[in-house]
Design an enzyme around this catalytic site. Sequence first.
Site, short mmCIF file in Angstrom:
data_model
loop_
_atom_site.label_atom_id
_atom_site.label_comp_id
_atom_site.label_asym_id
_atom_site.label_seq_id
_atom_site.Cartn_x
_atom_site.Cartn_y
_atom_site.Cartn_z
N GLU A 23 0.94 -1.10 0.10
CA GLU A 23 -0.10 0.12 -0.04
C GLU A 23 0.96 1.39 -0.13
OE1 GLU A 23 -3.72 -0.33 2.31
OE2 GLU A 23 -2.51 -2.00 3.38
N SER A 151 -6.39 -2.11 1.65
CA SER A 151 -6.82 -1.60 0.31
C SER A 151 -7.52 -2.69 -0.69
CB SER A 151 -5.45 -0.82 -0.52
OG SER A 151 -5.10 0.21 0.74
N TYR A 217 -9.69 3.77 -4.78
CA TYR A 217 -8.47 4.98 -5.34
C TYR A 217 -8.78 5.62 -6.50
CZ TYR A 217 -7.02 2.95 -0.81
OH TYR A 217 -6.77 2.38 0.55
N ARG A 256 -11.78 2.77 11.31
CA ARG A 256 -12.90 2.75 10.60
C ARG A 256 -13.28 1.31 10.26
NH1 ARG A 256 -11.06 3.09 5.18
NH2 ARG A 256 -11.90 0.81 4.89
N ASP A 258 -15.60 -1.69 8.52
CA ASP A 258 -16.39 -1.94 7.11
C ASP A 258 -17.51 -2.92 7.57
OD1 ASP A 258 -14.81 -0.25 5.99
OD2 ASP A 258 -13.31 -1.31 5.26
N GLU A 271 -14.10 -6.02 8.55
CA GLU A 271 -12.77 -5.64 9.03
C GLU A 271 -12.73 -4.34 9.68
OE1 GLU A 271 -9.70 -4.35 6.22
OE2 GLU A 271 -10.97 -5.41 4.63
N ASN A 273 -9.80 -0.96 10.18
CA ASN A 273 -8.46 -0.28 9.64
C ASN A 273 -8.31 0.66 10.81
OD1 ASN A 273 -8.25 -1.05 6.62
ND2 ASN A 273 -10.50 -0.80 6.88
N GLY A 277 -7.14 5.36 4.86
CA GLY A 277 -6.67 6.03 3.98
C GLY A 277 -7.11 7.57 4.34
#
Length: 311
Positions: A23, A151, A217, A256, A258, A271, A273, A277
């Site tokens: 990443e 990612s 992205y 964060r 998900d 998951e 994070n 990002g």
Amino acid sequence: MSQAFDVNAFGRVAVLYGGRSAEREVSLKSGAAVLAALQAAGVDAFAIDVGDDLLARLCAEQIDRAFIVLHGRGGEDGTVQGLLECAGIPYTGSGVLASALAMDKLRTKQIWHSVGLPTPRHAVLTSEQDCQQAAQDLGFPLIVKPASEGSSIGMAKVDDVDALLAAWQAARQFDSHVLVEQWISGPEFTVAMLAGDVLPPIRLATNNAFYDYDAKYLSNETQYQIPCGLDAVKETELRALAARACQTLGVTGWGRADVMQDAQGNFWLLEVNTVPGMTDHSLVPMAAQAAGLDFQALVLSILASTVQARG
């Protein structure tokens, strides 16, 4: 959520970005944005592109605290957090244990299962026989993931055994531990946490098979819905589930979660994070904006968590 900050209290701040994970390119973009925001706010900040000389740089530079914007291995998995702990340098985000746990999707799911939090059924793939068994036990479609990448790198949706075998071979190039999960059909949501607060959930929509690297992205077609479209009761349920998912892993500072929602309206955790990002396509800045925080205020809020003692 607006808050005034004494930028002088932060001292000299090292923005750690880049690194050597898969990443890296995303981290370089995130780090550049964070550095620009800090400097525009008057913070004495500079950047370190993390490489083999990180320990020497930390020793040579006068650093009062570190803003970690490293995504993936070496930055989001507890290793750099441990190094900073040893160096006595306060840093943003979660500590060593929470970072390591959240980076490992398998360990994350095992912990969630142990406390009764909903997460899709899964199996671990280490051989062709495992693939055959997973297909029999879980059915199709399935999603294949390297256990410790972010990612959406190395991920693939599969609809038959041949595709599963190919996806496993591809994913094991990134990680010796490969996870396969039941596919949840329905909308995807992401819920950001900041300093103990739950930010407005975002509903994601993409024309791709799932919310993959391109959708995250590169694509300008991805749709982000804020407000997320849930009724008040379901949104409250989603916020509470995401908060508990993070608390169970020990996530602090920011992060964060998900989450998928199935056709029956049930939520399923995917998951967490711990260093999300911070690019122009990223989700935490969008959620913060919906909560009344511009990018600069968000960055300062994250950095402010380093002033308090870590538990």
